[in-house]
Design an enzyme around this catalytic site. Structure first.
Site, PDB file in Angstrom:
ATOM      1  CD1 TRP A 145      -3.106   1.506   0.927  1.00 42.21           C
ATOM      2  CD2 TRP A 145      -1.410   2.319   1.994  1.00 42.21           C
ATOM      3  NE1 TRP A 145      -3.333   2.535   1.206  1.00 42.21           N
ATOM      4  CE2 TRP A 145      -2.656   3.406   1.888  1.00 42.21           C
ATOM      5  CE3 TRP A 145      -0.316   2.714   2.857  1.00 42.21           C
ATOM      6  CZ2 TRP A 145      -2.481   4.630   2.550  1.00 42.21           C
ATOM      7  CZ3 TRP A 145      -0.110   4.075   3.511  1.00 42.21           C
ATOM      8  CH2 TRP A 145      -1.142   4.821   3.339  1.00 42.21           C
ATOM      9  CG  HIS A 146       3.466   2.253   3.292  1.00 41.02           C
ATOM     10  ND1 HIS A 146       2.932   1.186   3.996  1.00 41.02           N
ATOM     11  CD2 HIS A 146       3.377   3.377   3.987  1.00 41.02           C
ATOM     12  CE1 HIS A 146       2.339   1.564   5.078  1.00 41.02           C
ATOM     13  NE2 HIS A 146       2.767   2.839   5.153  1.00 41.02           N
ATOM     14  N   GLY A 147       3.720   1.678  -1.257  1.00 43.16           N
ATOM     15  CA  GLY A 147       4.367   2.268  -2.504  1.00 43.16           C
ATOM     16  C   GLY A 147       4.572   1.037  -3.365  1.00 43.16           C
TER      17      GLY A 147
END
Lengths: 288, 478
Positions: free
Chosen positions: B325-327
Site C-alpha cells: 500500500w505504501h508504494g
C-alpha cells in the site's frame, strides 16, 4: 468564539513578543560577537580608522588565494584579505563601502572573474549582512537588489529563521565559543586539495558591458582618493575572454592563465595551499 | 497545499472565518463550503486531479444509494464490486501500473522471452491511497449493513474530500466521520483551543524533528558507502524519527485543524516507539490504516481464528499488503514481510495481545524489563525502516552490510555540521515530552500551564526549526 479569539490573539501576541525579543538578542550578539564568525562581522567590529596599506576584495578566489601575512613578511606592508566565498559584485561593493567608511587605505584590489556580468546578489554571500539590515545604508543597498528586503527588515526574526543554517542557533552559540580561523592571518585561509574537478577544462564567455556595482566601487574609491586595481586570479585550464575586463575596468591585470601546474590547484577555480603561496608571491611582486 | 507553508497559513484563517462567521447558520452551507474549501486545497497541488476525486465520490455515492434500495444479494455484490474495481482500478493504474509492467518484463526476460513494453509517465495523484481506502470503507460498511448510506451528495462529498485529512489521513471511517456532517457544527471554544495546541505540537514534530533529521538521514542514506557502521546506525535512527515526526506531525496538524471546524478525527499515533513488542507497535503506529486492514482484510480472511497455518497466512497477507500500500517498490514488500516475521513469534506463542495497555501505566519510570522490551522493539523497527527508506532492496542490503562491519567513527560531517550536536538532544526532548504525555492524545492538553507549554514549544520551533530546508510530507507520495 470570543474566548477562542481572545486565546488566539494572546497566543499570537506572545509569539510576536517572543520573535521581537529573539530578533533583538540575535542581532545584538551578531553585531557584537565574542568571536566574529564571518568577515562581515569581523569588518564591522574592527576598531575605526585603522590604517592599511592595501585591502583585497572578492569571492573565495581571494579568500583562499592571497595571504596578507606572507606579503607582510616580504614587503613589510600591512594588508587585509576581505574576500568572502560566493560573493557577487554586489556583496563586494557592500564590503568595500563599509570598509572605506570605517578604515583607511591607499590601495584596493578587486578580483573579477566569471561573475563579472552579475548584477544580482548572491543568496549565500548576502546572509552575513542581514544582522546589520537596520543600518540605513545597508538596508537601502539590499532593498535595491532584493525585493524581499522589507520582510527581512521588518518581520521580527524572519531573517534568522529563513537562514537558520547560517544565522541560526548553532552559529549563534559558536560565536561565543569558537573563534574563526582567518583572523590570525588577516583574512586568509588556504584551501586543501579537493576532488579531481580541476581536470575539466572550462570556457567562460563574458559579455562586453559595464557592471553597475563595479562602477560604483570605482566612484567610491575616486571620492575617497583610493587607488583601485582589478585582477583575475588563476584558473586551471580555463579560457576566459579577459579582454572584456581589460576594456571596462581600470588598472586591470590578468592572472587567469598564470599557472599550468595541476598540483597548484584544489579544483578548476581554486588554488590549494601551495598554489596560494605561489600566487601571493606573484601578486606581491606585481603590485608592491 | 502543505500544512507547513505560507499558503496554508493564509488559507486556514480565511476558511475558518468564512466557516464560522458567514456560513455557520445553515448545515447545508457549512457542508457545501467544506467541499469548496477542500477542492481549493487539493486543486492548489494540481486541479486536474479534482476530476478523479469527483468521479470517485459520484461512483461511491451512487453505489451507496443503490445498495440501500437493493435487497437482492447478487446485485448487491455486483454493486460492491463496481465500487471496489473502480477505486482499486484508479489506485492500481496510477500507483502500480509501471511496477507491474516492469516486473512482468523482467520475469519474461528471466525465462528467456524478451518483450517490449513502454512505461508510462504517470503522476501519482496526492492522497489517492488515503481517500480510496476511505471511500471503500464506506461502500463495504453499507454493503455489510453496518452503516446507513447517505442520501445527501454534498455530505458524502464533504466526507470524501474533507481537507484536513484528504491527502495523508487519518483514513477516517464513515461510521465515525459521516455522522458528524449530519449535524450543524456549533463552535466549541475548548475543542478549537485544543486543536490549535495539537497543531503546534504537530508543527514541532514536523519542522524541528522530522525536517532536521531528514537532512542527516538523506545524506547518510545517499552516501552510505562513505560512512562507518556507527554513522549508518545513526542514519537509520534519524530516519526512524524523521518518519515518525513527519507522519505523526501531519496527523496531529490534520486532527487539530479538524477540531477548529468542530470535527473529531481518530487518533492516528499513540507514542509507538514506547511499544514493548511489534504487535503493540502496530496498534500504535498509523492506527487508522492498521485498523482498516484489520477490519476489511484480516478479519474477513479469518483473522486469528482457525488453524495456525491460516493465522500465519493472514498475518503475512496483511503485512505484505500493508507494505505494498505504501508504494510500488519491492522495498515496501520486504519491509512488510520483515514486520510479519517480527510478529510471528508473538503469534505462535499467543502473546500478540499481551500489551494492550500503555507502558508503565501506573508509574513514571519504566521497569528494566519494560525498558529492554522497548529498546528491542525500537531496534527491530529501525532495522525494518532501512528497507522502507532505501531506494532498492539491493541498496538496503548494502546499507545493512555496512552496519555489520562494526566500524565506529562519527565523521566530521556529522559532528561539525549544523544541528549535529543539537539534534540528538532535540530527539531527547521529544522522547521526554512524549513519555510524560503517553496517556494523552497529545502533550499540550488543557491544564493550568498549557499556554506556557505552548509558548515553550513555539520557542523550540522558532529556535530549532528547519526553515531553510522545508521538506514535503513523506506520506504525500503514498
Amino acid at each position: 468564539m470570543k474566548s477562542f479569539l481572545k486565546y488566539f490573539i494572546v497566543t499570537i501576541f506572545l509569539f510576536f513578543i517572543l520573535l521581537v525579543i529573539l530578533d533583538f538578542t540575535y542581532s545584538c550578539i551578531y553585531r557584537y560577537p565574542v568571536h566574529a564568525r564571518n568577515k562581515v562581522s569581523w569588518l564591522m567590529n574592527k576598531p575605526a580608522n585603522k590604517v592599511y596599506d592595501y585591502a583585497i576584495f572578492g569571492s573565495s578566489r581571494v579568500f583562499f588565494h592571497l595571504n596578507p601575512e606572507q606579503i607582510k613578511s616580504k614587503t613589510g606592508l600591512n594588508g587585509i584579505n576581505l574576500g568572502y566565498p560566493a560573493s557577487n559584485n554586489f556583496e563586494i561593493k557592500l564590503m568595500v563601502q563599509e570598509f572605506l567608511k570605517h578604515q583607511k587605505t591607499k590601495k584596493i584590489f578587486i578580483q573579477v572573474d566569471d561573475q563579472y556580468n552579475k548584477e544580482h546578489f548572491d543568496p549565500t554571500a548576502i546572509i552575513p549582512w542581514l544582522p546589520f539590515i537596520h543600518n540605513a545604508t545597508i538596508y537601502n543597498e539590499i532593498k535595491a537588489v532584493d525585493s524581499t528586503a522589507v520582510y527581512k527588515k521588518y518581520l521580527p526574526f524572519y531573517r534568522y529563521m529563513i537562514y537558520d543554517s547560517k544565522l541560526g542557533f548553532r552559529e549563534l552559540m559558536m560565536s561565543f565559543i569558537n573563534p574563526n580561523k582567518f583572523e590570525s592571518t588577516n583574512g586568509f585561509i588556504p584551501m586543501f586539495n579537493g576532488n579531481n574537478e580541476r581536470k575539466t577544462a572550462k570556457n567562460i564567455v563574458l559579455e562586453n558591458k559595464k557592471n553597475s556595482h563595479l562602477e560604483a566601487i570605482i566612484d567610491i574609491c575616486k571620492n575617497k582618493n583610493v587607488d583601485v586595481f582589478f585582477f583575475t586570479a588563476p584558473y586551471y585550464d580555463t579560457n576566459i575572454n579577459t579582454n572584456v575586463l581589460e576594456q571596462n575596468l581600470p588598472n586591470y591585470k590578468d592572472f587567469s592563465n598564470t599557472f599550468e601546474r595541476e598540483d597548484y590547484f584544489s579544483n578548476s577555480s581554486h588554488l590549494n595551499e601551495r598554489g596560494a603561496e605561489a600566487f601571493t608571491n606573484l601578486f606581491s611582486l606585481t603590485y608592491f | 497545499m502543505l500544512f507547513n507553508s505560507i499558503d496554508f497559513a493564509v488559507f486556514l484563517p480565511i476558511v475558518f472565518g468564512i466557516y464560522w462567521f458567514i456560513v455557520s447558520k445553515k448545515l447545508k452551507l457549512q457542508n457545501l463550503f467544506i467541499v469548496l474549501a477542500s477542492y481549493v486545497f487539493y486543486g492548489w497541488w494540481d486541479w486536474r486531479f479534482l476530476a478523479l476525486i469527483a468521479f470517485s465520490t459520484a461512483i461511491d455515492y451512487a453505489v451507496g444509494v443503490a445498495l440501500s434500495k437493493q435487497k437482492e444479494r447478487t446485485t448487491r455484490k455486483v454493486l460492491l464490486w463496481i465500487s471496489i474495481v473502480v477505486n482499486l482500478g484508479f489506485l492500481g493504474f496510477f500507483k502500480y501500473y509501471n511496477f507491474f509492467l516492469d516486473n512482468f518484463v523482467s520475469a519474461f526476460s528471466f525465462f528467456g522471452k524478451n518483450i517490449q513494453a513502454n512505461s508510462l509517465n504517470i503522476i501519482l495523484p496526492v492522497g489517492i491511497s488515503f481517500y480510496t481506502f476511505q471511500t471503500l470503507s464506506y461502500t463495504i460498511d453499507v454493503y455489510k449493513r453496518k452503516l446507513e448510506p447517505t442520501k445527501d451528495f454534498i455530505v458524502f462529498a464533504a466526507f470524501v474530500s474533507f481537507f484536513p485529512q484528504l491527502v495523508a489521513g487519518p483514513i477516517e471511517r464513515a461510521t465515525n466521520l459521516l455522522p458528524q456532517f449530519y449535524v450543524k457544527r456549533q463552535f466549541n471554544a475548548s475543542l478549537a483551543k485544543d486543536g490549535l495546541r495539537q497543531m503546534v505540537w504537530g508543527l514541532f514534530k514536523k519542522i524541528v524533528i522530522a525536517d532536521n533529521c531528514a537532512q542527516f538521514a538523506n545524506d547518510i542514506f545517499s552516501n552510505y558507502d562513505d560512512y562507518s557502521s556507527s554513522t549508518l546506525w545513526l542514519g537509520a535512527v534519524y530516519f526512524a524519527f524523521q518518519i515518525y515526526g513527519d507522519f505523526s506531525g501531519y496527523s496531529d496538524i490534520a486532527i487539530g485543524t479538524s477540531k477548529l471546524f468542530g470535527f473529531n478525527l481518530k487518533q492516528n499515533f499513540a507514542t509507538p516507539y514506547f511499544s514493548r513488542d511489534i504487535a503493540e507497535f502496530w496498534r500504535r503506529w498509523h492506527i487508522s490504516l492498521s485498523t482498516w486492514f484489520r477490519d476489511y482484510l484480516y478479519i474477513p480472511l479469518g483473522g486469528s481464528r482457525g488453524k495456525k497455518i491460516i493465522q500465519l497466512r493472514n498475518v503475512f497477507v496483511i503485512f505484505i499488503v500493508s507494505g505494498f500500500w505504501h508504494g510500488a517498490n519491492w522495498t515496501f514488500i520486504v519491509w512488510g514481510t520483515l514486520n510479519a516475521l517480527f510478529f510471528l513469534p508473538l503469534l505462535l506463542t499467543n502473546k500478540n495481545r499481551k500489551h494492550t495497555n500503555v507502558v508503565a501505566e501506573n508509574h513514571t519510570i519504566p521497569t528494566l524489563r519494560e525498558t529492554l522490551q522497548m529498546i528491542i522493539t525500537f531496534v527491530l523497527t529501525v532495522f525494518a525502516w532501512i528497507f522502507f527508506r532505501a531506494e532498492s532492496v539491493e541498496k538496503a542490503l548494502l546499507y545493512i552490510k555496512g552496519i555489520f562491519e562494526f566500524s565506529v567513527q562519527l565523521e566530521d560531517r556529522l559532528t561539525l555540521n549544523r544541528y549535529a550536536f543539537e539534534l540528538l538532544p532535540l530527539i531527547g526532548i521529544l522522547i521526554i515530552i512524549e513519555w510524560f504525555s503517553r496517556q494523552k492524545e497529545h502533550p499540550i492538553k488543557t491544564n493550568a500551564y498549557s499556554t506556557l507549554y505552548m509558548i515553550f514549544i513555539l520557542l523550540l520551533i522558532i529556535l530549532f526549526g528547519s526553515f531553510s530546508n522545508i521538506q514535503e510530507f513523506i506520506y504525500f507520495q503514498f
